[in-house]
Every structure is written in structure tokens, then in C-alpha cells.
Design an enzyme around this catalytic site. Structure first.
Site, PDB file in Angstrom:
ATOM      1  N   GLY A 197       0.821  -1.215   0.000  1.00 12.25           N
ATOM      2  CA  GLY A 197       0.000   0.000   0.000  1.00 12.25           C
ATOM      3  C   GLY A 197       0.849   1.256   0.000  1.00 12.25           C
ATOM      4  O   GLY A 197       1.563   1.532   0.968  1.00 12.25           O
ATOM      5  N   ASP A 249     -13.264   9.165  12.470  1.00  5.45           N
ATOM      6  CA  ASP A 249     -13.000   8.099  11.496  1.00  5.45           C
ATOM      7  C   ASP A 249     -14.195   7.157  11.315  1.00  5.45           C
ATOM      8  O   ASP A 249     -14.280   6.461  10.306  1.00  5.45           O
ATOM      9  CB  ASP A 249     -11.808   7.238  11.959  1.00  5.45           C
ATOM     10  CG  ASP A 249     -10.468   7.892  11.661  1.00  5.45           C
ATOM     11  OD1 ASP A 249     -10.445   9.080  11.281  1.00  5.45           O
ATOM     12  OD2 ASP A 249      -9.439   7.207  11.813  1.00  5.45           O
ATOM     13  N   HIS A 261       9.796  38.388   3.691  1.00  5.30           N
ATOM     14  CA  HIS A 261      10.912  37.959   2.849  1.00  5.30           C
ATOM     15  C   HIS A 261      12.170  37.807   3.693  1.00  5.30           C
ATOM     16  O   HIS A 261      12.461  38.670   4.504  1.00  5.30           O
ATOM     17  CB  HIS A 261      11.182  38.992   1.753  1.00  5.30           C
ATOM     18  CG  HIS A 261      12.396  38.652   0.942  1.00  5.30           C
ATOM     19  ND1 HIS A 261      12.385  37.648  -0.008  1.00  5.30           N
ATOM     20  CD2 HIS A 261      13.659  39.155   0.968  1.00  5.30           C
ATOM     21  CE1 HIS A 261      13.592  37.556  -0.540  1.00  5.30           C
ATOM     22  NE2 HIS A 261      14.387  38.455   0.025  1.00  5.30           N
ATOM     23  N   VAL A 311      -0.873   6.908   2.631  1.00  8.04           N
ATOM     24  CA  VAL A 311      -0.233   7.864   3.523  1.00  8.04           C
ATOM     25  C   VAL A 311       0.686   7.173   4.535  1.00  8.04           C
ATOM     26  O   VAL A 311       1.832   7.587   4.728  1.00  8.04           O
ATOM     27  CB  VAL A 311      -1.305   8.715   4.246  1.00  8.04           C
ATOM     28  CG1 VAL A 311      -0.676   9.923   4.880  1.00  8.04           C
ATOM     29  CG2 VAL A 311      -2.391   9.150   3.289  1.00  8.04           C
ATOM     30  N   ILE A 312       0.192   6.096   5.151  1.00  6.81           N
ATOM     31  CA  ILE A 312       1.032   5.400   6.137  1.00  6.81           C
ATOM     32  C   ILE A 312       2.230   4.767   5.436  1.00  6.81           C
ATOM     33  O   ILE A 312       3.374   4.880   5.900  1.00  6.81           O
ATOM     34  CB  ILE A 312       0.226   4.306   6.889  1.00  6.81           C
ATOM     35  CG1 ILE A 312      -0.889   4.961   7.718  1.00  6.81           C
ATOM     36  CG2 ILE A 312       1.144   3.468   7.778  1.00  6.81           C
ATOM     37  CD1 ILE A 312      -1.745   3.986   8.490  1.00  6.81           C
ATOM     38  N   GLY A 371      -5.194   0.868   4.182  1.00  5.97           N
ATOM     39  CA  GLY A 371      -6.387   1.615   4.570  1.00  5.97           C
ATOM     40  C   GLY A 371      -6.885   1.197   5.947  1.00  5.97           C
ATOM     41  O   GLY A 371      -6.317   0.298   6.579  1.00  5.97           O
ATOM     42  N   ALA A 398      -7.195  13.432  11.998  1.00  5.93           N
ATOM     43  CA  ALA A 398      -7.403  13.813  13.391  1.00  5.93           C
ATOM     44  C   ALA A 398      -8.075  15.181  13.516  1.00  5.93           C
ATOM     45  O   ALA A 398      -8.990  15.359  14.330  1.00  5.93           O
ATOM     46  CB  ALA A 398      -6.060  13.825  14.111  1.00  5.93           C
TER      47      ALA A 398
END
Ligand code: FAD
Ligand code: NAI
Length: 486
Positions: free
Chosen positions: A193, A326, A465, A196-197, A285, A334
Site C-alpha cells: 500500500g 474516522d 521575505h 499515507v502510512i 487503509g 485527526a
């Protein structure tokens, strides 16, 4: 006698604990039930995020990035280090200390706000006299207790999706919990996979010396992100960081013999391939946590994806029963969970009775996403692909970090900022970033979008800047073809 509360929150993660604190702040007599136990078997508040998610992963990302900087980036500054080494147990124990500080911090916040913290597994139970007040059974070490409440907030979160071909044992085959607690750097690390993880864990262990291979089922890399950002990320992760990424694969077999895991898969040409690794992370997932909640006891509606069905105010099909985080629709993040927790608390306390639709609804269209790789990836709003699919006419402005003074000084010049704005109204529709510290920069874009800003608004705001934020300024100028430094 049954203990009775105004609000009972089930789950002590960022959705639940924040909801509980906000309820208590608003004068509601509140209890929060959470069943999490840490590796020492002790109750530990904070859910996935604090125990085995956001916080520990960021601690290890920071440690490993420091190592990477010393090993590969400091020499261009004239800083030379001989005999560099890394002590993984120290790195892990630093991470554990950070987790402990935060999880015990939640317990202190509960005390301060007079939230009753109850450890155990909560189940909704049928009330003989109809449904309200709601009754909740709490099981802790085989002891049962029942409490009741006028309002229930369910924030039971999610758990890792399992792979049918191999069970996670957190010794050789790891989920996020095992991936964050390795005692040494695996020589060969496989990851199933490229989400993200997968990408965050690949970054940690690759920087520390693992040979990392990611196997991803989808033919496209990071399809949730803007296509151009995903392309740039794939280039940096493979060419600069040296992660092997194989897309469009189909797993056929996973076998463990002694301490070697053999993964067999078909490549996009349907050819059988084999990968041998010492550890395998499964990050395919997460699934919402609704099993054993007692949903069927009270008729709580669960959708086909296993999520609790809610409307845009996080109200379930049951009177005075809400669900956040979730366990409901929307991104599994989160900050999204916490904002829903606050919104529901305020809805219950009727703080926003007059403007219910304005204040007690979380705007899912402006939730920022951040992936804490190096370079970092962050975005808010629509991608170009989504705008094209919707037939929306848009203009685009882009600015590379290579031309940004601060990024040059940092020595972090990969990536760019892209602003997408409506072709007619100039209203910002999406902002996409890949580069140094874009996790911090994305907030400006979120604020802008929440205030319905145009790209012209950002273009006319003075940015310090030299700062990385000038890249956003320049990208906004670019929407109108008037970037100054490219
Ligand atoms: P959770 O945090 O999962 O909490 C739910 C809690 O409810 C748990 O403590 C659970 O034990 C408890 N519970 C469940 N059922 C019951 C029951 N019946 N009775 C009592 N208690 C129960 N998100 C980000 O925004 N940024 C990040 O950087 C980030 N990094 C992540 C890294 C990793 C490795 C992982 C796995 C996730 C990451 N996330 C990140 C996602 C984030 O952790 C989740 O979106 C967030 O924790 C969801 O919060 P929640 O309150 O809905 O659920
Ligand atoms: P994910 O949904 O991000 O990625 C899972 C990946 O696995 C997808 O690309 C998918 O196509 C692939 N996949 C699924 N089945 C597969 C199979 N059989 N073989 C090969 N590939 C397969 O899920 P992930 O990485 O597990 O993370 C879960 C969630 O946790 C994220 O979606 C996010 O909501 C949250 N999270 C957020 C973080 C952040 O905000 N920085 C960090 C980590 C997690």
C-alpha cells in the site's frame, strides 16, 4: 444506582476527547469511555492519533530526517560528521516519551475540565422503556457497569484493514503499531500500500538504511493528490530517496519461512514476481470501528462501508445520538475528527441555536491534507483532475521552491506551490503544495478558502521575505500571469 450524565462520549481519540472537553466547557455533565491500553497494559487516552498514529509517526519522521540530514545533506554546508550512527532503541524511547506526555496530558485535561474518564469497552444497550435516556454498558476486565445519558457521541475511530493473505503479528508482519516500534532497522522492508502510512513509514526506515519496496495495487501513484504533485513526489521518493515503488500489482501469496517473508505478486503485465523481505508493513487503509458497539441493539444505522450514517451535523438516525471522526464519512484525519467533536458539543449545548447551519457544521471541502514525507505534501480543495471532471473552468498559477530564497538557504528546493482559481470569479478552488514545511504553509490557503478569497487577495497580501510563504504569494500572482521571480 445508575450514574446519569448529560453526555456520554464513546472513544477517547481526537474526536472523542475533544468533544468531551468541549461539552464539559459548556456546562454539560460529561463522561468519556475509552478502552485503549498501551503496550504496558495501562489505560491510555488519545486513541489511534496519540498512541499509534499522528504523534509517534511524526516523532520518528523527525528523528530519521535528522539522521538523513547529517548523513547526506550537511556536507554541502561544510559540516562534516565522522562515525555517524543511530541508536534505534533511543529513538523509539524518545517517541514513547512524547506519546506518554500527550496521553497523560489528556487525562489531566479531563480532570481540569471535570470530564469523568471511564476505562472499558462501551456497548449501547436496549433500554426497556424505549430508547432514551440512552444506556451504555461498560466492560472492564470482565466487570460490567451500566450508565445512562441524554446524549451519546460515538467516536470509536478506525482500525487497520487486514490483508486476507497474511495476518498481522507485529513481529514480522506489521500494521502501524508494529511499524512504529521496530527495535532495529530491517535490512529489507516491504510495504503493501503506497498510501499515507506506507509513504511515511517508507521514509522513516529508508532514511535509516532499510532497502524499502512498496507494492501498490492501483496503477497510479498517490491518486488522492494532485496529479502533478504525485508525479513530483514519485520522482523524489524513487530517484532521490531510493524507495522502490511498484504500481498496479496484485498480491497472490505471502509466506513466512523462518524470518523471511516471501511476497508473490503479479506485475501489470501479469508476470509473477517475488519479493523477499525481513519485515512487511501492511498499510492498505483503515476500517471504521463499529463491530461490538451494540448498533443492532438500538437500531443505529451503519452504511455499506461499515461507517455510522450521519447527516452534515453528525446526527445519526437516532435522536440525540451523534457520531464523529474516522467512524463516519469524510477523510480519516485527526483535525477533522476534533472539529466534528467541537461542532457536536456545541450543537448539543445549543450554543449556536440561531446559526445552526453556520457554526455547527464542519466544512469538509476545506479540510487540509498533509503527508509528512520529505518533501512534505499538502493540499486543500479540489485537484485539477476533479475540476476537469466537474467541467469547471479554472486558471492555475505555480511557483517552484527552487526560485524561493528561503528554500535555497534551507537546501530544500524540490517541489512547488500551485493555486487553482475559478476562471470567472478568481475564487480559490484548490491549493497544492510539495516542498519544505508545506504542512505549516497550507493553513494560509485554508484560511483563504474559508473566507472565499480570490487568488488576487493572496497576491495583494504582503508576505515576509525571505520566507517559504512567498512561494504561495508567487503562485497566486501566477494565476494572473504576473509572478515576479520566474
Ligand atoms: P481514534 O483515534 O481511532 O480513537 C478511537 C478511540 O475509541 C480509541 O481509543 C479506541 O480504543 C476507542 N474505542 C473504540 N471502540 C470503543 C468502545 N466500544 N468502547 C470504548 N472505547 C472504544 N491524522 C492526521 O490528521 N494527521 C496525521 O499526521 C496522522 N497520522 C497518522 C499516522 C498513522 C500511523 C495512523 C494509523 C493514523 C494517522 N492519522 C493522522 C489518522 C488519525 O490517527 C485518525 O484520523 C484519528 O485518530 C481519528 O480520531 P477518532 O477520534 O475518530 O478515532
Ligand atoms: P490509504 O488509504 O492512505 O492507502 C492505502 C493504499 O493501499 C491505497 O493506495 C490502496 O490502493 C492500497 N491498497 C489497498 N489494498 C491493497 C492491496 N491488496 N495490495 C496493494 N495495495 C493495496 O491508507 P493507509 O496508508 O493505511 O492510511 C490510513 C489512513 O490514515 C489514511 O487514509 C489517512 O486518512 C490516515 N493517515 C493520515 C496521515 C496524515 O494525515 N499525514 C498519516 C497516516 C495515516
Amino acid at each position: 444506582m445508575i450514574e446519569s450524565y448529560d453526555v456520554v462520549v464513546i472513544g477517547g481519540g481526537p474526536g472523542g476527547y475533544v468533544a468531551a472537553i468541549r461539552c464539559a466547557q459548556l456546562g454539560l455533565n460529561t463522561a468519556c469511555i475509552d478502552e485503549w491500553k498501551n503496550s504496558q497494559g495501562k489505560a491510555s487516552l488519545g486513541g489511534t492519533c496519540l498512541n499509534v498514529g499522528c504523534i509517534p509517526s511524526k516523532a520518528l519522521l523527525e528523528s530519521s530526517e535528522n539522521y538523513e540530514r547529517v548523513a547526506h545533506k550537511y556536507s554541502e554546508h561544510g559540516i562534516k560528521v565522522d562515525g555517524l550512527s543511530v541508536d534505534i532503541p533511543t529513538m523509539i524511547s524518545r517517541k514513547d516519551k512524547i506519546v506518554m506526555a500527550f496521553t497523560s496530558g489528556i487525562a489531566m485535561l479531563f480532570k481540569k475540565n471535570k470530564v469523568s474518564s471511564i476505562h472499558g469497552k462501551a456497548t449501547l444497550v436496549k433500554n426497556k422503556n424505549g430508547n432514551e435516556p440512552w444506556k451504555v454498558n461498560i466492560n472492564n476486565d470482565n466487570k460490567d457497569e451500566t450508565i445512562e445519558a441524554r446524549h451519546i457521541i460515538i467516536a470509536t475511530g478506525s482500525t487497520p484493514r487486514q490483508l486476507s493473505l497474511a495476518a498481522v503479528d507485529n513481529e514480522l508482519i506489521l500494521d502501524n503499531e508494529g511499524a512504529l516500534a521496530l527495535a532495529e532497522v530491517p535490512k529489507r522492508l516491504g510495504i503493501i500500500g503506497a498510501g499515507v502510512i506506507g509513504l511515511e513509514m517508507a521514509s522513516v526506515w529508508r532514511r535509516l538504511g532499510s532497502e524499502v519496496t512498496i507494492l501498490e495495487a492501483l496503477p497510479e501513484f498517490l491518486s488522492v493528490a494532485d496529479e502533478q504533485v504525485a508525479k513530483e513526489a514519485q520522482k523524489v521518493f524513487t530517484k532521490q530517496l531510493g524507495i522502490n515503488i511498484f504500481l498496479g500489482i496484485q498480491l497472490t501469496e505471502i509466506k513466512t519461512i523462518k524470518k523471511t517473508i516471501t511476497v508473490k505478486y503479479q506485475d501489470p503485465q501479469a508476470k509473477e514476481q517475488t519479493l523477499e523481505v525481513d519485515k512487511l508493513i501492511v498499510s492498505i487503509g483503515r476500517v471504521p470501528n463499529t463491530a461490538d458497539l451494540g448498533a443492532e441493539n438500538v437500531g443505529l444505522k451503519i452504511d455499506d462501508g461499515g461507517r455510522i450514517e450521519v447527516d452534515s451535523y453528525c446526527r445519526t438516525n437516532l435522536q440525540n445520538v451523534y457520531a464523529v471522526g474516522d467512524v463516519v464519512r469524510g477523510p480519516m484525519l485527526a483535525h477533522k475528527a476534533s472539529e466534528e467533536g467541537v461542532a457536536v458539543a456545541e450543537l448539543i449545548a445549543k450554543v449556536a441555536e440561531q446559526q445552526i447551519s453556520e457554526l455547527t457544521k464542519v466544512n469538509l471541502d476545506t479540510i487540509p491534507w498533509v503527508i509528512y514525507t520529505s518533501p512534505e505534501i499538502a493540499w486543500v480543495g479540489k485537484t485539477e483532475k476533479e475540476l476537469k471532471a466537474a467541467g469547471r473552468k479554472y486558471k492555475s498559477g505555480q511557483f517552484p521552491f527552487m526560485a524561493n530564497g528561503r528554500a535555497r538557504a534551507l537546501g530544500e528546493t524540490s517541489g512547488f506551490v500551485k493555486v487553482l482559481a475559478d476562471a470567472n470569479t478568481d475564487r480559490i478552488l484548490g491549493v497544492h503544495m510539495i516542498g519544505p514545511y508545506v504542512s505549516e504553509m497550507i493553513s494560509e490557503a485554508v484560511v483563504a478558502m474559508e473566507f472565499s478569497a480570490s487568488s488576487e487577495d493572496i497576491a495583494r497580501i504582503v508576505h515576509a521575505h525571505p520566507s517559504l510563504s512567498e512561494a504561495l504569494h508567487e503562485a497566486a500572482l501566477g494565476v494572473d500571469g504576473r509572478s515576479l521571480h520566474i
